[in-house]
Motif scaffolding. Sequence first.
Motif, mmCIF file in Angstrom:
data_model
loop_
_atom_site.group_PDB
_atom_site.id
_atom_site.type_symbol
_atom_site.label_atom_id
_atom_site.label_comp_id
_atom_site.label_asym_id
_atom_site.label_seq_id
_atom_site.Cartn_x
_atom_site.Cartn_y
_atom_site.Cartn_z
ATOM 1 N N UNK B 18 6.931 6.114 -51.217
ATOM 2 C CA UNK B 18 6.204 4.845 -51.462
ATOM 3 C C UNK B 18 6.493 4.149 -52.587
ATOM 4 N N UNK B 19 6.706 2.642 -52.372
ATOM 5 C CA UNK B 19 6.939 1.831 -53.533
ATOM 6 C C UNK B 19 5.418 1.041 -53.716
ATOM 7 N N UNK B 46 7.247 -15.277 -47.117
ATOM 8 C CA UNK B 46 5.831 -14.866 -47.211
ATOM 9 C C UNK B 46 5.705 -13.508 -46.642
ATOM 10 N N UNK B 47 5.067 -12.318 -47.331
ATOM 11 C CA UNK B 47 4.971 -10.838 -46.863
ATOM 12 C C UNK B 47 3.746 -10.639 -46.338
ATOM 13 N N UNK B 48 2.507 -10.758 -47.105
ATOM 14 C CA UNK B 48 1.129 -10.405 -47.044
ATOM 15 C C UNK B 48 0.330 -11.115 -47.959
ATOM 16 N N UNK B 49 -0.954 -11.166 -47.472
ATOM 17 C CA UNK B 49 -1.925 -11.834 -48.456
ATOM 18 C C UNK B 49 -3.556 -11.154 -48.120
ATOM 19 N N UNK B 50 -4.156 -11.494 -49.146
ATOM 20 C CA UNK B 50 -5.718 -10.835 -49.285
ATOM 21 C C UNK B 50 -6.530 -11.953 -49.756
ATOM 22 N N UNK B 51 -7.683 -12.102 -49.196
ATOM 23 C CA UNK B 51 -8.485 -12.961 -49.790
ATOM 24 C C UNK B 51 -9.575 -12.234 -50.631
ATOM 25 N N UNK B 60 1.686 -3.277 -40.922
ATOM 26 C CA UNK B 60 2.647 -2.247 -40.810
ATOM 27 C C UNK B 60 3.042 -1.487 -41.795
ATOM 28 N N UNK B 61 4.042 -1.546 -42.456
ATOM 29 C CA UNK B 61 4.569 -0.702 -43.900
ATOM 30 C C UNK B 61 3.865 -1.292 -44.902
ATOM 31 N N UNK B 62 3.387 -2.557 -44.844
ATOM 32 C CA UNK B 62 2.909 -3.235 -46.273
ATOM 33 C C UNK B 62 1.422 -3.335 -46.222
ATOM 34 N N UNK B 79 6.984 3.617 -45.171
ATOM 35 C CA UNK B 79 7.938 4.247 -46.186
ATOM 36 C C UNK B 79 9.062 3.128 -46.629
ATOM 37 N N UNK B 80 9.381 3.344 -47.823
ATOM 38 C CA UNK B 80 10.540 2.334 -48.400
ATOM 39 C C UNK B 80 11.617 2.461 -47.733
ATOM 40 N N UNK B 81 12.398 1.369 -47.382
ATOM 41 C CA UNK B 81 13.594 1.260 -46.663
ATOM 42 C C UNK B 81 14.548 0.574 -47.660
ATOM 43 N N UNK B 82 15.809 0.803 -47.523
ATOM 44 C CA UNK B 82 16.967 0.248 -48.419
ATOM 45 C C UNK B 82 16.917 -1.361 -48.267
#
Lengths: 112, 111
Positions: B18-19, B46-51, B60-62, B79-82
Amino acid sequence: SQTIHQWPATLVQPVGSPLSLECTVEGTSNPNLYWYRQAAGRGLQLLFYSVGIGQISSEVPQNLSASRPQDRQFILSSKKLLLSDSGFYLCAWSVGLNEKLFFGSGTQLSVL
Amino acid sequence: DQQVKQNSPSLSVQEGRISILNCDYTNSMFDYFLWYKKYPAEGPTFLISISSIKDKNEDGRFTVFLNKSAKHLSLHIVPSQPGDSAVYFCGVTGSARQLTFGSGTQLTVLP
Protein backbone atom coordinates in the motif's frame (compact mmCIF):
# COMPACT_ATOMS: atom_id res chain seq x y z
CA SER A 1 -14.82 16.18 -26.32
CA GLN A 2 -12.69 18.94 -24.88
CA THR A 3 -9.00 19.26 -25.64
CA ILE A 4 -6.33 21.69 -24.56
CA HIS A 5 -3.29 22.55 -26.67
CA GLN A 6 -0.17 24.19 -25.36
CA TRP A 7 2.98 25.07 -27.25
CA PRO A 8 5.88 24.96 -27.58
CA ALA A 9 6.82 21.86 -25.59
CA THR A 10 10.31 23.12 -24.84
CA LEU A 11 11.90 26.53 -25.10
CA VAL A 12 15.39 27.82 -24.40
CA GLN A 13 15.66 31.59 -24.17
CA PRO A 14 18.43 33.99 -23.17
CA VAL A 15 18.03 36.31 -20.20
CA GLY A 16 16.37 39.56 -21.24
CA SER A 17 14.55 38.09 -24.24
CA PRO A 18 10.75 38.20 -24.63
CA LEU A 19 8.41 35.29 -24.07
CA SER A 20 5.11 34.21 -25.54
CA LEU A 21 3.44 30.92 -24.64
CA GLU A 22 0.09 30.09 -26.15
CA CYS A 23 -2.73 27.86 -25.00
CA THR A 24 -6.01 27.05 -26.70
CA VAL A 25 -8.98 25.01 -25.59
CA GLU A 26 -11.40 23.25 -27.91
CA GLY A 27 -14.81 21.76 -27.34
CA THR A 28 -16.08 24.07 -24.61
CA SER A 29 -17.31 27.64 -24.31
CA ASN A 30 -16.38 30.29 -21.75
CA PRO A 31 -13.93 28.12 -19.83
CA ASN A 32 -11.96 29.40 -16.87
CA LEU A 33 -8.30 29.44 -17.94
CA TYR A 34 -5.18 29.21 -15.83
CA TRP A 35 -1.40 29.45 -16.03
CA TYR A 36 0.57 27.46 -13.47
CA ARG A 37 4.31 27.07 -13.01
CA GLN A 38 6.21 24.19 -11.53
CA ALA A 39 9.72 25.33 -10.61
CA ALA A 40 12.40 22.70 -10.06
CA GLY A 41 11.61 20.72 -6.89
CA ARG A 42 8.54 22.77 -6.11
CA GLY A 43 4.79 22.41 -6.37
CA LEU A 44 2.28 23.91 -8.75
CA GLN A 45 2.11 27.67 -8.37
CA LEU A 46 -0.87 29.52 -9.81
CA LEU A 47 0.30 32.52 -11.82
CA PHE A 48 -2.83 33.84 -13.55
CA TYR A 49 -6.43 32.88 -14.10
CA SER A 50 -9.17 34.25 -16.30
CA VAL A 51 -12.94 33.91 -16.09
CA GLY A 52 -13.61 35.63 -19.42
CA ILE A 53 -12.19 37.52 -22.39
CA GLY A 54 -9.97 40.35 -21.23
CA GLN A 55 -10.39 39.39 -17.54
CA ILE A 56 -7.09 38.46 -15.94
CA SER A 57 -6.34 37.90 -12.26
CA SER A 58 -2.74 37.76 -11.12
CA GLU A 59 -1.79 35.65 -8.15
CA VAL A 60 1.92 36.30 -7.92
CA PRO A 61 3.70 39.59 -8.66
CA GLN A 62 6.42 39.06 -11.25
CA ASN A 63 7.62 40.15 -14.65
CA LEU A 64 5.11 37.90 -16.43
CA SER A 65 1.75 38.92 -17.82
CA ALA A 66 -1.22 37.10 -19.29
CA SER A 67 -3.83 37.97 -21.87
CA ARG A 68 -7.02 36.38 -23.12
CA PRO A 69 -7.75 37.86 -26.55
CA GLN A 70 -10.35 35.22 -27.42
CA ASP A 71 -12.69 33.02 -25.40
CA ARG A 72 -10.56 29.90 -25.69
CA GLN A 73 -7.09 31.41 -26.02
CA PHE A 74 -4.77 32.24 -23.16
CA ILE A 75 -1.30 33.74 -23.62
CA LEU A 76 1.55 34.07 -21.16
CA SER A 77 4.11 36.76 -21.93
CA SER A 78 7.16 38.52 -20.69
CA LYS A 79 9.03 41.50 -22.08
CA LYS A 80 12.35 40.49 -20.49
CA LEU A 81 12.97 37.05 -19.08
CA LEU A 82 14.89 36.47 -15.85
CA LEU A 83 16.86 33.39 -14.85
CA SER A 84 14.25 32.76 -12.15
CA ASP A 85 11.56 32.42 -14.83
CA SER A 86 12.86 28.97 -15.72
CA GLY A 87 10.37 26.23 -14.99
CA PHE A 88 7.62 24.04 -16.33
CA TYR A 89 4.61 26.12 -17.38
CA LEU A 90 1.18 24.57 -17.49
CA CYS A 91 -2.02 25.85 -18.97
CA ALA A 92 -5.30 24.49 -17.61
CA TRP A 93 -9.02 25.00 -17.94
CA SER A 94 -12.10 24.33 -15.84
CA VAL A 95 -15.83 24.81 -16.01
CA GLY A 96 -16.03 26.66 -12.70
CA LEU A 97 -13.46 28.28 -10.44
CA ASN A 98 -13.66 25.60 -7.78
CA GLU A 99 -13.90 22.62 -10.05
CA LYS A 100 -11.64 20.01 -11.56
CA LEU A 101 -8.82 21.32 -13.74
CA PHE A 102 -7.73 19.84 -17.04
CA PHE A 103 -4.09 20.50 -17.83
CA GLY A 104 -2.17 20.89 -21.04
CA SER A 105 1.04 19.00 -21.70
CA GLY A 106 3.26 21.83 -20.45
CA THR A 107 6.17 23.93 -21.71
CA GLN A 108 9.64 23.44 -20.26
CA LEU A 109 11.25 26.89 -20.27
CA SER A 110 14.96 27.25 -19.67
CA VAL A 111 16.30 30.77 -19.34
CA LEU A 112 20.07 30.89 -19.80
CA ASP B 1 1.26 31.25 3.82
CA GLN B 2 0.93 27.64 2.73
CA GLN B 3 -2.71 26.67 2.73
CA VAL B 4 -1.98 23.14 1.55
CA LYS B 5 0.96 21.06 2.74
CA GLN B 6 2.35 17.76 1.60
CA ASN B 7 5.03 17.19 4.20
CA SER B 8 6.63 14.17 2.55
CA PRO B 9 8.53 15.16 -0.59
CA SER B 10 9.16 11.51 -1.43
CA LEU B 11 7.90 8.02 -0.65
CA SER B 12 9.22 4.60 -1.70
CA VAL B 13 7.03 1.53 -1.59
CA GLN B 14 7.47 -2.08 -2.65
CA GLU B 15 5.31 -3.29 -5.53
CA GLY B 16 2.11 -4.88 -4.26
CA ARG B 17 2.14 -2.97 -0.98
CA ILE B 18 0.00 0.00 0.00
CA SER B 19 1.07 3.57 -0.77
CA ILE B 20 -0.29 6.27 1.50
CA LEU B 21 0.13 9.88 0.51
CA ASN B 22 -0.86 12.63 2.92
CA CYS B 23 -2.03 16.21 2.63
CA ASP B 24 -2.95 18.81 5.25
CA TYR B 25 -4.87 22.03 4.72
CA THR B 26 -5.52 25.04 6.91
CA ASN B 27 -8.77 26.62 5.75
CA SER B 28 -11.96 24.93 6.94
CA MET B 29 -13.85 26.67 4.11
CA PHE B 30 -12.32 24.27 1.59
CA ASP B 31 -14.96 21.78 0.51
CA TYR B 32 -13.65 19.99 -2.56
CA PHE B 33 -10.46 18.00 -2.64
CA LEU B 34 -8.62 16.42 -5.54
CA TRP B 35 -5.56 14.32 -6.27
CA TYR B 36 -3.52 14.68 -9.44
CA LYS B 37 -0.75 12.50 -10.78
CA LYS B 38 2.14 13.92 -12.79
CA TYR B 39 4.80 12.22 -14.86
CA PRO B 40 7.97 14.13 -15.82
CA ALA B 41 7.55 16.60 -18.69
CA GLU B 42 3.78 16.04 -18.80
CA GLY B 43 0.79 17.91 -17.46
CA PRO B 44 -0.90 16.60 -14.30
CA THR B 45 -3.85 14.29 -14.80
CA PHE B 46 -6.84 14.07 -12.53
CA LEU B 47 -6.93 10.96 -10.37
CA ILE B 48 -9.72 11.13 -7.80
CA SER B 49 -11.70 13.67 -5.81
CA ILE B 50 -13.89 13.97 -2.74
CA SER B 51 -16.32 16.56 -1.50
CA SER B 52 -16.63 17.60 2.11
CA ILE B 53 -19.95 15.79 2.53
CA LYS B 54 -18.09 12.47 2.30
CA ASP B 55 -15.21 10.97 4.21
CA LYS B 56 -14.20 8.34 1.67
CA ASN B 57 -14.24 7.89 -2.09
CA GLU B 58 -12.98 4.83 -3.90
CA ASP B 59 -12.07 4.24 -7.53
CA GLY B 60 -10.42 0.93 -8.27
CA ARG B 61 -7.03 0.79 -6.58
CA PHE B 62 -7.31 4.40 -5.42
CA THR B 63 -9.13 5.56 -2.29
CA VAL B 64 -9.20 9.08 -0.90
CA PHE B 65 -9.98 9.67 2.77
CA LEU B 66 -11.03 12.99 4.24
CA ASN B 67 -10.82 13.88 7.93
CA LYS B 68 -12.46 17.29 8.17
CA SER B 69 -11.86 17.77 11.87
CA ALA B 70 -8.13 17.20 11.38
CA LYS B 71 -8.09 19.02 8.03
CA HIS B 72 -6.32 16.03 6.61
CA LEU B 73 -6.59 14.25 3.28
CA SER B 74 -4.93 11.01 2.25
CA LEU B 75 -4.64 8.91 -0.89
CA HIS B 76 -4.28 5.14 -0.62
CA ILE B 77 -3.07 3.07 -3.56
CA VAL B 78 -3.53 -0.67 -3.18
CA PRO B 79 -1.81 -2.63 -4.58
CA SER B 80 0.96 -0.28 -5.72
CA GLN B 81 2.38 -0.87 -9.20
CA PRO B 82 5.60 0.43 -10.81
CA GLY B 83 3.49 2.51 -13.22
CA ASP B 84 2.19 4.43 -10.22
CA SER B 85 5.62 6.02 -9.81
CA ALA B 86 4.97 9.73 -10.31
CA VAL B 87 4.56 12.99 -8.41
CA TYR B 88 1.21 13.25 -6.66
CA PHE B 89 -0.34 16.64 -5.93
CA CYS B 90 -3.28 17.25 -3.67
CA GLY B 91 -5.47 20.20 -4.50
CA VAL B 92 -8.12 21.95 -2.45
CA THR B 93 -10.79 24.45 -3.35
CA GLY B 94 -14.06 25.90 -2.16
CA SER B 95 -16.19 29.04 -1.87
CA ALA B 96 -15.55 29.99 -5.50
CA ARG B 97 -11.80 30.00 -4.95
CA GLN B 98 -9.39 28.61 -7.48
CA LEU B 99 -7.65 25.32 -6.87
CA THR B 100 -4.61 25.48 -4.58
CA PHE B 101 -2.04 22.70 -4.76
CA GLY B 102 0.41 21.21 -2.32
CA SER B 103 4.10 20.89 -3.15
CA GLY B 104 3.76 17.29 -4.29
CA THR B 105 5.06 13.88 -3.19
CA GLN B 106 7.31 11.81 -5.44
CA LEU B 107 6.12 8.20 -5.20
CA THR B 108 8.52 5.48 -6.28
CA VAL B 109 7.18 1.94 -6.49
CA LEU B 110 10.01 -0.56 -6.44
CA PRO B 111 9.62 -3.80 -8.42
